[in-house]
Write a protein that holds these residues in place. Structure first.
Motif, PDB file in Angstrom:
ATOM      1  N   HIS A  15       7.720  -9.217 -16.088  1.00 16.41           N
ATOM      2  CA  HIS A  15       7.392  -8.234 -15.058  1.00 16.41           C
ATOM      3  C   HIS A  15       6.199  -7.415 -15.550  1.00 16.41           C
ATOM      4  O   HIS A  15       6.076  -7.171 -16.758  1.00 16.41           O
ATOM      5  CB  HIS A  15       8.548  -7.267 -14.799  1.00 16.41           C
ATOM      6  N   VAL A  69       3.616  -4.013 -14.025  1.00 29.71           N
ATOM      7  CA  VAL A  69       3.043  -3.129 -13.020  1.00 29.71           C
ATOM      8  C   VAL A  69       1.698  -2.664 -13.562  1.00 29.71           C
ATOM      9  O   VAL A  69       1.607  -2.213 -14.703  1.00 29.71           O
ATOM     10  CB  VAL A  69       3.955  -1.921 -12.738  1.00 29.71           C
ATOM     11  N   THR A  72      -0.658  -8.641  -5.760  1.00 36.42           N
ATOM     12  CA  THR A  72       0.762  -8.427  -5.992  1.00 36.42           C
ATOM     13  C   THR A  72       1.506  -9.672  -5.551  1.00 36.42           C
ATOM     14  O   THR A  72       1.408 -10.087  -4.401  1.00 36.42           O
ATOM     15  CB  THR A  72       1.267  -7.207  -5.210  1.00 36.42           C
ATOM     16  N   THR A  93       3.015  -6.434  -9.957  1.00 32.72           N
ATOM     17  CA  THR A  93       2.826  -5.431  -8.915  1.00 32.72           C
ATOM     18  C   THR A  93       1.569  -4.645  -9.225  1.00 32.72           C
ATOM     19  O   THR A  93       1.424  -4.091 -10.320  1.00 32.72           O
ATOM     20  CB  THR A  93       4.023  -4.474  -8.837  1.00 32.72           C
TER      21      THR A  93
END
Lengths: 113, 117
Positions: free
Chosen positions: A10, A12, A86, A111
């Motif tokens: 993951h 961001v 994204t 993201t």
């Protein structure tokens, strides 16, 4: 799958920053691929590699670059991340003689805020 | 360029019943492979079944079977005796049998399968 790992799982990041996703394989496969998955589009090919330093564009390559300096590693770089990038990114490996499709990594959810 | 179309964004099936997911594709090639992949919530891509275009016999893997109609360019997936664990996104994919620079998989948009208990 044990033979292919993606990192990070993951991430961001902020708009305008560079991002690099890594794909590592232990299968010694010649072919490696980067896909992105978006709702309503399935998986779309970004770039692929058919050997060390041999890469080519897929259908959605704008804004992305790749590098493959070793057989086992295939890097995907977003030079300047945008919100449209994204997505969930998948790496896959395959051999020319294999008719069993590909082996996929676990994916990276990126993201861009 | 080849394209793959899955016209059913979502499907539902009662547990133990049978469901069929549709897939059509467009190609000018005569030799290719077709695949169904399953993607559960874990995000892992799992190969369910594959079909070689030169084989007329439909592929079968336990409760999963395909109906391959080469002339119609249709490749549907039938799941028998549906189980709760079958709930997932299913992708149909095409791959050419030939290609010097790697045979790229082309995917459909996917079908979400929901299984009701």
């Amino acid at each position: 799958d044990a033979g292919i790992t993606q990192s990070p799982r993951h991430k961001v990041t902020e708009t305008g920053t560079p991002v690099t996703l890594r794909c590592h394989q232990t299968e010694n496969h010649r072919y490696m691929y980067w896909y992105r998955q978006d709702p309503g589009h399935g998986l779309r090919l970004i770039h692929y590699s058919y050997g060390v330093k041999d890469t080519d564009k897929g259908e959605v390559s704008d804004g992305y670059s790749v590098s493959r300096s070793k057989t086992e590693d295939f890097l995907l770089t977003l030079e300047s991340a945008t919100s449209s990038q994204t997505s969930v990114y998948f790496c896959a490996i395959g051999s020319r003689d294999s008719d069993y499709g590909y082996t996929f990594g676990s994916g990276t959810r990126l993201t861009v805020v | 360029a080849q394209t793959v179309t899955q016209s059913q964004p979502e499907m539902s099936v009662q547990e133990a019943e049978t469901v069929t997911l549709s897939c059509t594709y467009d190609t000018s090639e005569s030799d290719y492979y077709l695949f169904w992949y399953k993607q559960p919530p874990s995000r892992q891509m799992i190969l369910v079944i594959r079909q070689e275009a030169y084989k007329q016999q439909n592929a079968t893997e336990n409760r999963f079977s395909v109906n391959f109609q080469k002339a119609a360019k249709s490749f549907s997936l039938k799941i028998s005796d549906s189980q709760l664990g079958d709930a997932a996104m299913y992708f149909c994919a095409y791959r050419s049998a030939w290609g010097e620079y790697g045979n790229k998989l082309v995917f459909g948009a996917g079908t979400i399968l929901r299984v009701k208990s």
